[in-house]
Design a protein around this motif. Structure first.
Motif, mmCIF file in Angstrom:
data_model
loop_
_atom_site.group_PDB
_atom_site.id
_atom_site.type_symbol
_atom_site.label_atom_id
_atom_site.label_comp_id
_atom_site.label_asym_id
_atom_site.label_seq_id
_atom_site.Cartn_x
_atom_site.Cartn_y
_atom_site.Cartn_z
ATOM 1 N N TRP A 120 -64.556 98.049 169.713
ATOM 2 C CA TRP A 120 -63.088 98.109 169.694
ATOM 3 C C TRP A 120 -62.480 97.960 171.082
ATOM 4 C CZ3 TRP A 120 -59.758 97.011 166.223
ATOM 5 C CH2 TRP A 120 -60.141 97.075 164.877
ATOM 6 N N THR A 121 -62.509 96.744 171.598
ATOM 7 C CA THR A 121 -61.806 96.442 172.846
ATOM 8 C C THR A 121 -60.340 96.133 172.546
ATOM 9 O OG1 THR A 121 -62.839 94.292 172.515
ATOM 10 C CG2 THR A 121 -63.639 95.612 174.337
ATOM 11 N N LEU A 122 -60.107 95.392 171.484
ATOM 12 C CA LEU A 122 -58.739 95.070 171.066
ATOM 13 C C LEU A 122 -58.072 96.332 170.531
ATOM 14 C CD1 LEU A 122 -56.700 92.687 170.229
ATOM 15 C CD2 LEU A 122 -57.639 93.061 167.948
ATOM 16 N N PRO A 123 -56.862 96.640 170.997
ATOM 17 C CA PRO A 123 -56.203 97.843 170.474
ATOM 18 C C PRO A 123 -55.944 97.745 168.968
ATOM 19 C CG PRO A 123 -55.052 97.011 172.420
ATOM 20 C CD PRO A 123 -56.075 95.977 172.041
ATOM 21 N N MET A 124 -56.186 98.831 168.264
ATOM 22 C CA MET A 124 -55.883 98.856 166.823
ATOM 23 C C MET A 124 -54.383 98.781 166.580
ATOM 24 S SD MET A 124 -58.500 101.506 165.016
ATOM 25 C CE MET A 124 -60.069 101.865 165.784
ATOM 26 N N PHE A 125 -53.603 99.157 167.600
ATOM 27 C CA PHE A 125 -52.150 99.068 167.388
ATOM 28 C C PHE A 125 -51.660 97.628 167.485
ATOM 29 C CE2 PHE A 125 -52.421 100.046 172.038
ATOM 30 C CZ PHE A 125 -51.810 98.902 172.537
ATOM 31 N N HIS A 126 -52.527 96.733 167.905
ATOM 32 C CA HIS A 126 -52.119 95.342 168.062
ATOM 33 C C HIS A 126 -52.368 94.596 166.741
ATOM 34 C CE1 HIS A 126 -51.932 91.769 171.068
ATOM 35 N NE2 HIS A 126 -51.096 91.674 170.095
ATOM 36 N N CYS A 127 -51.289 94.382 165.969
ATOM 37 C CA CYS A 127 -51.398 93.754 164.641
ATOM 38 C C CYS A 127 -52.531 94.376 163.845
ATOM 39 C CB CYS A 127 -51.672 92.257 164.705
ATOM 40 S SG CYS A 127 -50.688 91.322 165.827
ATOM 41 N N ASN A 128 -52.570 95.713 163.791
ATOM 42 C CA ASN A 128 -53.624 96.416 163.055
ATOM 43 C C ASN A 128 -55.009 95.896 163.426
ATOM 44 O OD1 ASN A 128 -51.138 96.229 160.820
ATOM 45 N ND2 ASN A 128 -52.067 98.232 161.116
ATOM 46 N N GLY A 129 -55.208 95.754 164.728
ATOM 47 C CA GLY A 129 -56.536 95.290 165.186
ATOM 48 C C GLY A 129 -56.964 94.012 164.503
ATOM 49 N N TRP A 130 -55.951 93.113 164.288
ATOM 50 C CA TRP A 130 -56.203 91.811 163.652
ATOM 51 C C TRP A 130 -56.938 91.966 162.318
ATOM 52 C CZ3 TRP A 130 -58.375 88.696 168.486
ATOM 53 C CH2 TRP A 130 -57.379 88.689 169.487
ATOM 54 N N CYS A 131 -56.652 93.046 161.603
ATOM 55 C CA CYS A 131 -57.229 93.338 160.273
ATOM 56 C C CYS A 131 -58.680 93.804 160.326
ATOM 57 C CB CYS A 131 -57.133 92.145 159.315
ATOM 58 S SG CYS A 131 -55.438 91.750 158.854
ATOM 59 N N TYR A 132 -59.288 93.895 161.510
ATOM 60 C CA TYR A 132 -60.710 94.248 161.562
ATOM 61 C C TYR A 132 -61.043 95.670 161.115
ATOM 62 C CZ TYR A 132 -61.823 89.601 163.114
ATOM 63 O OH TYR A 132 -61.973 88.242 163.143
#
Lengths: 567, 567
Positions: free
Chosen positions: B240-252
């Motif tokens: 989890w490098t991409l923030p989960m707050f960023h577009c719901n972590g791109w749905c991941y």
């Protein structure tokens, strides 16, 4: 007080909603990989752009003949490119594909065509006569008969004269038909994703065929789920061993378009040899097959096999419980067997025996036994339970209590065509009743014990014919086995085994072989399971390759009740 | 005449239809892999069964507080387990997750909480003060303010005293809150899959934040598509490098449940070092990051890197066009970079620069250039076009004609919350208008040239700031670059470059460096593209890490128009 629902008060519009349909996959494949091989069939091959254009021509030509919404189009063909195209072209025109089993005879086909009021019949030249005959039967038995368009597909692997002959008898040649269509045909997704996409008749091991109706939404979801659950990815090379007429090839025609993969077609002449050859030639990554086909691969002669395999080949098997011994043998050869289970009513396989890393340290036989179970639900099947059909109570996860497998969710069919009574039974209490009997193990995996009609009741005890078959399969001399109930004076019923021997087994001394088999069973199962009768000979099969247990049951009955004295 | 529609006359029922929602994935993961690691966060870890039970407790506890349908619940947290659980627990209760950007200040957060009438705020202890402050602002500015429940999440990586202090200030501790919930809570799928699942505010590079509303159907479809398009399979290990707050972590978050994979959380302290360490320790297979993060990985110091990588690591990058030079450098290090593109309005990335085998024989720079394009539609995005927004005519696939990127289909948001005017504009003519300008190449792949507001018009010619930035990025001394329009007496506008230098570059002789950069640009682009002004210094960023071009544009304007004589 009115609840504020601002956050849900945002309606659907043309920009943010469209019907789910596998047709999108094909359009995308043509855009993303226009020059990649879509289909290979001997010396013929197509690219994704060509396949897309051919399917649009197909849809356009059907539309030109006023074939569209709610019409059904029957296809009678082996796994050739035209059959693949039918999975898209027919629904692009709004019509419904009825994939007909090529092993059916003319009266059976006539029944399906009439029952579904077929608007067109598209038939491979090899099956032209049976199609013609079935139309004749239909026309003679119905006052409302309206002759469907008859289209014949030529194939370079067949004699060209035959094709010419079909055309002279009033059929349109498939390629000529396509030429009349527009390769830029503007297809539209269905207005509603609940619209029907395919119709498939059950093979009827137990009753007269029922027409299973599937919809665009389910086909979309299940084809993606079939890829994800099996670990298939972009560019997979898929070998068409499984007939496309069998539950629409378990949704894989649509999956392959979603993955922009490559379809390797074949007419199935010498199967095991062809499978090995295709793996070597086309770098096949995946294929599906019923256990009976895997059996022939495992038992292929040394001239047919190409071992070691150049890479791990993924095999999805369903249609019957695979004997653990066969899974083990396949693994040894380098195939990775995934066992799935389902029915026509669930778009083909909808449960999978998902492998676990911790199994890998177990002995291969134990692994194979775990892998032979029916497992857990596909991603796109939202409900799977083993229940007491009377109380609708789930059975305990004890590996012993038998119940009926029930499913629910988006992987379950729309219903049976023109059969309200069957629908009522099938959907009773909000679950689809599979008719298969199973247990649930402690790890939540289900395992089939039998079809409800195949259970043997001996001295009041239920005996699973499948479990006996598993043991018989592991006997070195046995190629195939089917066990049914035979009337028994003492026990009511007792197990009767019908077996086919391997090619190299000397069947000369039958009595000694029977003794050997019975002895083998005694050491591998409870005494009351041991078959009291063993019969040698070929097993009768249904058109989809399933053993016809009703016929064997009748045969066992004819043999008369087993006397108390015997064995 | 009434058309016979027997084949479509089969209604939905409880057995054959249910709402699509990613909640099914979690239920399945707990069933199939109950003991597999779902989440690892430092010394804490959970299994899928535990995660499922914790999410059910979460949903149950929210329900106990009458939080459900149409309520929004805000989460302000870095990538910690509770945030993952929020992606399921909140929607299991029927409510809507509002993932708040942790880089926002209190007034900005107050706006979001008020605008969405938040029923609960769940905040990581590190961000408690800003949450408290934002609630104060909200309460002071609204007569209808109803204090939401305030829940604070403790984290062992933070000081325990802080947590205690938060509780003393009236917050409920997250673990205490969960304990009040039932681990067997009977959640239900939404009645309608169009029901909202998440709300996310745009970062507003161009205007005030808009609340993007997403639904269960889209989240289900896009999370599967995100797996299939990226070639992720069962059991993936995701960092989890991409923030989960960023577009719901791109749905991941949802994808990982569908794949029964493992989530590796981190609070992002020393990023590039942590990424290398996690790859080595947890066998990370996949992570997502904006190009700016990849930049730091590429430029990491030698003590931070662990090379060669133990296995190929898949990287999905989006959020800005990645400079081709950086893709090439990542490949050399053993990362496989997939470039995707999308917006909050399309559930994160919805296009992918799908790689082609034939690219592999090209020089790495050429490959990188092809891979830096925005590409083609995801499986779950049914329409992608570059169009003239006035005529709605698609641009020719010539790689030169610029138009606006438009999308349509199931990957497009429900709409903006309480913003009918923005919805009307966004969905005009049945397509979602992205506001990004692009060309379409001969191979059908699209490539962004600029945001419509970022284009530079010099002497009547459109200049793409992105293309100039790509060149600047390949200059050996430049770490980051952003190009905007500066007023120009002669040409109207001319390109002005803001650049950040790499750590080891001697910035002492600025004039010589400017000359070198200009010379470099001259040899890599048309003369009229060459920046006429070069400014050194850190780039201002939005809360999601995007460069704030409006601020730079204002700065360039402040610098005054470029005189005719200069350069």
């Amino acid at each position: 007080m009115v609840v504020e629902r601002d956050i849900d008060d945002l309606p659907k519009n043309d920009a943010n909603h469209t019907a789910l349909t596998p047709l999108w996959f094909l359009e995308r494949a043509a855009l993303v990989h226009p020059t990649r091989r879509s289909i290979v069939h001997g010396s013929r091959h197509y690219t994704w752009l060509q396949t897309y254009q051919r399917c649009r021509r197909f849809a356009s030509a059907l539309s030109n003949h006023s074939i569209g919404l709610a019409n059904t189009v029957a296809v009678i063909a082996p796994n050739i490119p035209a059959f693949y195209e039918a999975h898209f072209g027919i629904s692009m025109a709004g019509a419904v594909l009825n994939a007909v089993n090529i092993r059916l005879n003319a009266p059976a086909i006539a029944f399906l065509l009439a029952h579904s009021s077929t608007a067109a019949v598209i038939v491979d030249q090899e099956f032209f006569s049976v199609a013609e005959e079935s139309l004749k039967i239909w026309s003679e038995n119905s006052k409302t008969f309206k002759p469907p368009i008859l289209i014949v597909i030529g194939d370079e692997n067949c004699h060209p004269k035959v094709l010419k002959n079909c055309v002279s008898r009033g059929a349109v040649e498939y390629e000529t038909f396509l030429e009349g269509g527009d390769p830029e045909f503007k297809w539209k997704p269905p207005q509603d994703e609940w619209q029907s996409i395919a119709l498939g008749y059950t093979s009827g091991t137990t009753a007269s065929p029922k027409g299973v109706v599937l919809h665009h939404r389910g086909a979309y979801l299940m084809s993606l789920s079939a890829a994800l659950n099996w670990g298939m990815s972009e560019g997979a090379v898929y070998l068409w061993t499984l007939p496309m007429f069998h539950c629409n090839g378990w949704c894989y025609p649509w999956t392959l378009a979603a993955l922009c993969g490559t379809n390797i077609c074949m007419r199935q002449v010498n199967l095991s040899k062809a499978v090995y050859a295709a793996i070597a030639k086309y770098k096949v990554t995946h294929f599906c097959a019923a256990p009976v086909v895997l059996n022939s691969i495992v038992n292929a002669s040394s001239e047919e096999v190409i071992l070691p395999l150049p890479h791990v080949v993924e095999v999805n098997t369903a249609g019957a419980a695979p004997p653990p011994s066969m899974i083990a043998e396949m693994s040894e050869k380098g195939f990775r067997v995934t066992h799935t289970y389902g029915l026509s009513e669930t778009y083909g396989p909808s449960t999978i025996c998902a492998r676990k890393p911790e199994w890998e340290s177990l002995p291969i036989e134990k692994q194979a036994r775990l892998s032979a179970r029916q497992g857990v639900r596909y991603i796109a099947l939202e409900g799977l339970e083993v229940m007491n059909p009377k109380t609708m109570e789930p059975v305990p996860a004890d590996g012993g209590t038998v119940g009926e497998i029930m499913m629910r969710g988006n992987a379950v069919m729309k219903g049976y065509l023109k059969n309200p009574r069957a629908n009522k039974e099938a959907f009773a209490n909000g679950w689809f009743h599979s008719g298969d009997l199973a247990v649930k193990h402690k790890d939540g995996y289900i395992e089939i014990k039998d079809r409800s009609k195949d259970i043997i009741i001996s001295g009041g005890e239920n005996i699973s014919s499948v479990e006996i078959e598993h043991v018989l399969f592991s006997h070195p001399a046995i190629l195939e086995a089917a066990v049914v109930a035979r009337p028994d004076e003492k026990w009511g019923e007792s197990p009767c085994a019908f077996v086919t021997l391997k090619g190299d087994v000397d069947g000369g001394n039958e009595q000694r072989l029977v003794e050997d088999i019975v002895k083998f069973c005694r050491s591998h199962m409870p005494a009351y399971w041991v078959p009291k009768s063993v019969v040698f000979g070929p097993l009768p099969k249904t058109a989809t390759g399933k053993t016809q247990k009703p016929l064997l049951r009748a045969k066992a009955k004819e043999m008369g009740p087993l006397r108390k004295s015997k064995l």
